[in-house]
Structure formats: structure tokens, C-alpha cells
Design a protein around this motif. Structure first.
Motif, PDB file in Angstrom:
ATOM      1  N   VAL A   9       0.970  -0.952   0.057  1.00 27.25           N
ATOM      2  CA  VAL A   9       0.101   0.001   0.061  1.00 27.25           C
ATOM      3  C   VAL A   9       0.940   1.153  -0.184  1.00 27.25           C
ATOM      4  N   LEU A  10       1.977   1.281   0.969  1.00 35.59           N
ATOM      5  CA  LEU A  10       2.673   2.679   1.030  1.00 35.59           C
ATOM      6  C   LEU A  10       3.586   2.859  -0.300  1.00 35.59           C
ATOM      7  N   SER A  11       3.896   1.803  -1.001  1.00 37.50           N
ATOM      8  CA  SER A  11       4.691   1.782  -2.235  1.00 37.50           C
ATOM      9  C   SER A  11       4.039   2.557  -3.262  1.00 37.50           C
ATOM     10  N   THR A  12       2.627   2.420  -3.318  1.00 39.58           N
ATOM     11  CA  THR A  12       1.672   3.248  -4.413  1.00 39.58           C
ATOM     12  C   THR A  12       1.909   4.739  -4.140  1.00 39.58           C
ATOM     13  N   PHE A  13       1.795   5.154  -2.825  1.00 43.64           N
ATOM     14  CA  PHE A  13       1.931   6.576  -2.517  1.00 43.64           C
ATOM     15  C   PHE A  13       3.384   7.140  -2.604  1.00 43.64           C
ATOM     16  N   GLU A  14       4.447   6.208  -2.233  1.00 46.84           N
ATOM     17  CA  GLU A  14       5.739   6.742  -2.465  1.00 46.84           C
ATOM     18  C   GLU A  14       5.919   6.851  -3.876  1.00 46.84           C
ATOM     19  N   TRP A  15       5.513   6.183  -4.827  1.00 44.14           N
ATOM     20  CA  TRP A  15       5.650   6.212  -6.174  1.00 44.14           C
ATOM     21  C   TRP A  15       4.871   7.371  -6.868  1.00 44.14           C
ATOM     22  N   VAL A  16       3.802   7.611  -6.376  1.00 45.46           N
ATOM     23  CA  VAL A  16       3.029   9.169  -6.409  1.00 45.46           C
ATOM     24  C   VAL A  16       4.164  10.429  -6.275  1.00 45.46           C
ATOM     25  N   GLU A  17       4.754  10.157  -5.079  1.00 44.90           N
ATOM     26  CA  GLU A  17       5.667  11.297  -4.643  1.00 44.90           C
ATOM     27  C   GLU A  17       6.949  11.245  -5.450  1.00 44.90           C
ATOM     28  N   LYS A  18       7.545  10.231  -5.689  1.00 41.10           N
ATOM     29  CA  LYS A  18       8.702  10.073  -6.209  1.00 41.10           C
ATOM     30  C   LYS A  18       8.697  10.442  -7.747  1.00 41.10           C
ATOM     31  N   TYR A  19       7.802   9.788  -8.350  1.00 42.71           N
ATOM     32  CA  TYR A  19       7.709   9.788  -9.907  1.00 42.71           C
ATOM     33  C   TYR A  19       6.369  10.634 -10.216  1.00 42.71           C
ATOM     34  N   GLU A  20       6.432  11.771 -10.090  1.00 41.63           N
ATOM     35  CA  GLU A  20       5.415  12.691 -10.509  1.00 41.63           C
ATOM     36  C   GLU A  20       5.043  12.527 -11.881  1.00 41.63           C
ATOM     37  N   LYS A  21       6.039  12.594 -12.893  1.00 38.78           N
ATOM     38  CA  LYS A  21       5.663  12.355 -13.907  1.00 38.78           C
ATOM     39  C   LYS A  21       5.063  11.089 -14.677  1.00 38.78           C
ATOM     40  N   HIS A  22       5.377  10.122 -14.137  1.00 41.58           N
ATOM     41  CA  HIS A  22       5.015   8.728 -14.280  1.00 41.58           C
ATOM     42  C   HIS A  22       3.524   8.961 -13.805  1.00 41.58           C
ATOM     43  N   CYS A  23       3.287   9.419 -12.680  1.00 35.88           N
ATOM     44  CA  CYS A  23       1.830   9.570 -12.271  1.00 35.88           C
ATOM     45  C   CYS A  23       1.011  10.394 -13.267  1.00 35.88           C
ATOM     46  N   LYS A  24       1.571  11.427 -13.740  1.00 36.65           N
ATOM     47  CA  LYS A  24       0.857  12.107 -14.897  1.00 36.65           C
ATOM     48  C   LYS A  24       0.586  11.372 -16.189  1.00 36.65           C
ATOM     49  N   VAL A  25       1.504  10.548 -16.376  1.00 37.34           N
ATOM     50  CA  VAL A  25       1.292   9.587 -17.750  1.00 37.34           C
ATOM     51  C   VAL A  25       0.106   8.869 -17.465  1.00 37.34           C
ATOM     52  N   PHE A  26       0.234   8.170 -16.096  1.00 43.09           N
ATOM     53  CA  PHE A  26      -0.684   7.177 -15.937  1.00 43.09           C
ATOM     54  C   PHE A  26      -2.092   7.634 -15.770  1.00 43.09           C
ATOM     55  N   LEU A  27      -2.322   8.899 -15.410  1.00 42.23           N
ATOM     56  CA  LEU A  27      -3.810   9.655 -15.331  1.00 42.23           C
ATOM     57  C   LEU A  27      -4.163   9.721 -16.603  1.00 42.23           C
ATOM     58  N   HIS A  28      -3.153  10.173 -17.600  1.00 44.70           N
ATOM     59  CA  HIS A  28      -3.521  10.301 -18.982  1.00 44.70           C
ATOM     60  C   HIS A  28      -4.165   9.142 -19.637  1.00 44.70           C
ATOM     61  N   PHE A  29      -3.366   8.012 -19.079  1.00 43.61           N
ATOM     62  CA  PHE A  29      -3.605   6.540 -19.589  1.00 43.61           C
ATOM     63  C   PHE A  29      -4.894   6.308 -19.041  1.00 43.61           C
TER      64      PHE A  29
END
Length: 85
Positions: A9-29
């Protein structure tokens, strides 16, 4: 099992904080999933893989006496919704 589920669970939130660009791409997806059947199918597969992983952790926790999940699928969905919401 408890530590593994917490880390998952925590890794998901860490991913969002650490890789903001990835998160933006995922939201576009995710937005493309509305109109693109290939993206929607890929998303369904990803969601199902996450669901299976969480169910496995809950099942492990049940066998260790750490969790008392009577409906692994429903409980896994609740956790998954909390992560992705």
C-alpha cells in the motif's frame, strides 16, 4: 503478511511522490481508457493483477492468523479502491 501488505500500500503513495511524471502519464492513460478499448483492456488486466496480489497477501495473513478476512475478494477490492482513490 501484515508488513508485506503495508509495504504494498505504501509503495503506491511513495511512487506518486517520487515519480510525479509517471503519475501524470498514468492519469492520461486512465482517461484514454474511456475511449480506447486497448487501453481499457490493459487497465483491466493491471487491476486484476493488483487484485490477485492483494488477495494473496490477505490469504497469507489469514493462514498466519494475522488477518481475519472472510471474503478475500471483497476485502482486496476495498484495499485496492483505497489505494487508487
Amino acid at each position: 503478511a501484515e508488513d508485506k501488505l503495508t509495504a504494498y500500500v505504501l509503495s503506491t503513495f511513495e511512487w506518486v511522490e517520487k515519480y510525479e511524471k509517471h503519475c501524470k502519464v498514468f492519469l492520461h492513460f486512465i482517461t484514454k481508457c474511456v475511449t480506447d478499448s486497448v487501453c481499457r483492456q490493459m487497465n483491466t488486466e493491471l487491476v486484476n493483477m493488483g487484485h490477485q496480489r492483494i488477495m494473496g497477501l490477505l490469504e497469507l495473513g489469514n493462514s498466519q492468523g494475522v488477518f481475519r478476512s472472510f471474503d478475500l475478494s471483497a476485502d482486496a477490492r476495498k484495499i485496492q479502491y483505497a489505494i487508487t482513490a
